[in-house]
Motif scaffolding. Sequence first.
Motif, PDB file in Angstrom:
ATOM      1  N   GLY A   1      -2.408  -0.327  -1.275  1.00  0.00           N
ATOM      2  CA  GLY A   1      -1.328   0.307  -2.034  1.00  0.00           C
ATOM      3  C   GLY A   1      -0.836   1.569  -1.373  1.00  0.00           C
ATOM      4  O   GLY A   1       0.371   1.817  -1.297  1.00  0.00           O
ATOM      5  N   LEU A   2      -1.785   2.400  -0.868  1.00  0.00           N
ATOM      6  CA  LEU A   2      -1.389   3.621  -0.174  1.00  0.00           C
ATOM      7  C   LEU A   2      -0.578   3.326   1.077  1.00  0.00           C
ATOM      8  O   LEU A   2       0.424   3.985   1.357  1.00  0.00           O
ATOM      9  N   ALA A   3      -1.014   2.330   1.835  1.00  0.00           N
ATOM     10  CA  ALA A   3      -0.295   1.977   3.066  1.00  0.00           C
ATOM     11  C   ALA A   3       1.124   1.513   2.752  1.00  0.00           C
ATOM     12  O   ALA A   3       2.080   1.893   3.445  1.00  0.00           O
TER      13      ALA A   3
ATOM     14  N   GLY B   1       4.225   3.774   3.777  1.00  0.00           N
ATOM     15  CA  GLY B   1       5.097   3.138   4.747  1.00  0.00           C
ATOM     16  C   GLY B   1       6.554   3.216   4.352  1.00  0.00           C
ATOM     17  O   GLY B   1       7.416   3.629   5.149  1.00  0.00           O
ATOM     18  N   ARG B   2       6.860   2.846   3.105  1.00  0.00           N
ATOM     19  CA  ARG B   2       8.259   2.926   2.667  1.00  0.00           C
ATOM     20  C   ARG B   2       8.694   4.375   2.482  1.00  0.00           C
ATOM     21  O   ARG B   2       9.864   4.714   2.671  1.00  0.00           O
ATOM     22  N   ASN B   3       7.745   5.250   2.112  1.00  0.00           N
ATOM     23  CA  ASN B   3       8.067   6.666   1.966  1.00  0.00           C
ATOM     24  C   ASN B   3       8.498   7.274   3.300  1.00  0.00           C
ATOM     25  O   ASN B   3       9.537   7.942   3.391  1.00  0.00           O
ATOM     26  N   LEU B   4       7.721   7.048   4.346  1.00  0.00           N
ATOM     27  CA  LEU B   4       8.041   7.616   5.652  1.00  0.00           C
ATOM     28  C   LEU B   4       9.270   6.957   6.272  1.00  0.00           C
ATOM     29  O   LEU B   4      10.043   7.618   6.969  1.00  0.00           O
TER      30      LEU B   4
ATOM     31  N   PRO C   1       3.157  -4.397  -3.509  1.00  0.00           N
ATOM     32  CA  PRO C   1       2.046  -3.459  -3.304  1.00  0.00           C
ATOM     33  C   PRO C   1       2.529  -2.019  -3.285  1.00  0.00           C
ATOM     34  O   PRO C   1       3.607  -1.716  -2.771  1.00  0.00           O
ATOM     35  N   GLY C   2       1.738  -1.136  -3.859  1.00  0.00           N
ATOM     36  CA  GLY C   2       2.102   0.280  -3.906  1.00  0.00           C
ATOM     37  C   GLY C   2       1.368   0.973  -5.038  1.00  0.00           C
ATOM     38  O   GLY C   2       0.961   0.333  -6.019  1.00  0.00           O
ATOM     39  N   ILE C   3       1.211   2.279  -4.903  1.00  0.00           N
ATOM     40  CA  ILE C   3       0.515   3.052  -5.926  1.00  0.00           C
ATOM     41  C   ILE C   3       1.295   3.042  -7.238  1.00  0.00           C
ATOM     42  O   ILE C   3       0.715   2.972  -8.325  1.00  0.00           O
ATOM     43  N   GLY C   4       2.622   3.116  -7.145  1.00  0.00           N
ATOM     44  CA  GLY C   4       3.433   3.064  -8.353  1.00  0.00           C
ATOM     45  C   GLY C   4       3.234   1.768  -9.110  1.00  0.00           C
ATOM     46  O   GLY C   4       3.146   1.755 -10.354  1.00  0.00           O
ATOM     47  N   ASN C   5       3.141   0.652  -8.394  1.00  0.00           N
ATOM     48  CA  ASN C   5       2.928  -0.634  -9.051  1.00  0.00           C
ATOM     49  C   ASN C   5       1.526  -0.745  -9.643  1.00  0.00           C
ATOM     50  O   ASN C   5       1.324  -1.439 -10.640  1.00  0.00           O
ATOM     51  N   THR C   6       0.566  -0.041  -9.052  1.00  0.00           N
ATOM     52  CA  THR C   6      -0.774   0.006  -9.643  1.00  0.00           C
ATOM     53  C   THR C   6      -0.729   0.644 -11.027  1.00  0.00           C
ATOM     54  O   THR C   6      -1.341   0.153 -11.985  1.00  0.00           O
ATOM     55  N   MET C   7       0.024   1.729 -11.152  1.00  0.00           N
ATOM     56  CA  MET C   7       0.162   2.396 -12.448  1.00  0.00           C
ATOM     57  C   MET C   7       0.921   1.522 -13.439  1.00  0.00           C
ATOM     58  O   MET C   7       0.595   1.477 -14.631  1.00  0.00           O
TER      59      MET C   7
ATOM     60  N   GLY D   1      -4.292   6.094 -10.912  1.00  0.00           N
ATOM     61  CA  GLY D   1      -3.051   6.109 -10.135  1.00  0.00           C
ATOM     62  C   GLY D   1      -2.391   7.478 -10.140  1.00  0.00           C
ATOM     63  O   GLY D   1      -1.885   7.936  -9.100  1.00  0.00           O
ATOM     64  N   LEU D   2      -2.403   8.138 -11.294  1.00  0.00           N
ATOM     65  CA  LEU D   2      -1.838   9.490 -11.375  1.00  0.00           C
ATOM     66  C   LEU D   2      -2.566  10.455 -10.450  1.00  0.00           C
ATOM     67  O   LEU D   2      -1.940  11.285  -9.778  1.00  0.00           O
ATOM     68  N   LEU D   3      -3.875  10.366 -10.412  1.00  0.00           N
ATOM     69  CA  LEU D   3      -4.655  11.249  -9.548  1.00  0.00           C
ATOM     70  C   LEU D   3      -4.350  10.993  -8.074  1.00  0.00           C
ATOM     71  O   LEU D   3      -4.246  11.937  -7.272  1.00  0.00           O
ATOM     72  N   VAL D   4      -4.189   9.730  -7.713  1.00  0.00           N
ATOM     73  CA  VAL D   4      -3.857   9.401  -6.324  1.00  0.00           C
ATOM     74  C   VAL D   4      -2.468   9.923  -5.971  1.00  0.00           C
ATOM     75  O   VAL D   4      -2.264  10.516  -4.910  1.00  0.00           O
ATOM     76  N   VAL D   5      -1.515   9.731  -6.876  1.00  0.00           N
ATOM     77  CA  VAL D   5      -0.153  10.212  -6.642  1.00  0.00           C
ATOM     78  C   VAL D   5      -0.126  11.721  -6.459  1.00  0.00           C
ATOM     79  O   VAL D   5       0.491  12.252  -5.539  1.00  0.00           O
ATOM     80  N   GLY D   6      -0.821  12.438  -7.346  1.00  0.00           N
ATOM     81  CA  GLY D   6      -0.861  13.895  -7.234  1.00  0.00           C
ATOM     82  C   GLY D   6      -1.542  14.365  -5.964  1.00  0.00           C
ATOM     83  O   GLY D   6      -1.090  15.310  -5.317  1.00  0.00           O
TER      84      GLY D   6
END
Length: 236
Positions: A39-41, A45-48, A185-191, A206-211
């Motif tokens: 999810g982080l990758a 990836g899309r963020n960068l 896949p993604g952290i947002g979709n995990t939440m 998920g919130l903790l990972v995002v922060g």
Amino acid sequence: EEQPRRVEFVFSKNALVASPAAVLEEAWQAAASGELWQGLAASLGRNLSGFALGSLAGLAFGVLLGLSRLAERLVGPTFHAFKQIALFAWIPLLSAWFGFGEPAKVAFIALAVFYPVALNSFEGIRATRHELLEVARVLGLTQAQRLLRLVLPSAAPAIFTGLHLGLIYAWLATLGAEYFFSAGPGIGNTMIDGREHFEMDQVIYGLLVVGSVGLVLNRLAAWIEARALAWRGGGR
């Protein structure tokens, strides 16, 4: 005499608030299974990708407006009008152009980055002191030399401020893109999955990972900005 009732918070899988132990267990399982790293990758990836696209376009556009009075007169009013439009108002148009997949997500992130980078680049270049431009003219510097040796170094603090803001907006837009466009896949979709299944431990994890990722990106951007502007004797 009636005794007041004691209110006890009971943590369970479907409670409104998950216990710290449940959140840690969820985080451990996600890390052990590889779901966290996948999810982080995907999110980074899309963020960068969106940040690189938006910052390059914003820098080029801001430099053009800052250097050319004609360009400012022709497209400046449109740019200043469009920047008043809320970012999420562009979603229907972006989905019509790019669909709901990865291209739409990257375009959404790039749009979030474009405006702060373009605006700060434009204002930084316009703030270049007139006396310096006169010195460059007397020394016979070419337009390219003026841009590389005078204008861009003078506008560097403003440009890096725009890039710093753009990186922050890019991460926020990444989560928005994962929420409003197609699932993947993604952290947002995990939440989102945790919310749909009412698993608050997954949502809070998920919130903790995002922060945490947002904090790391912010600190990294500040460190790069300080190092890049060290030649100015403290930056700003």
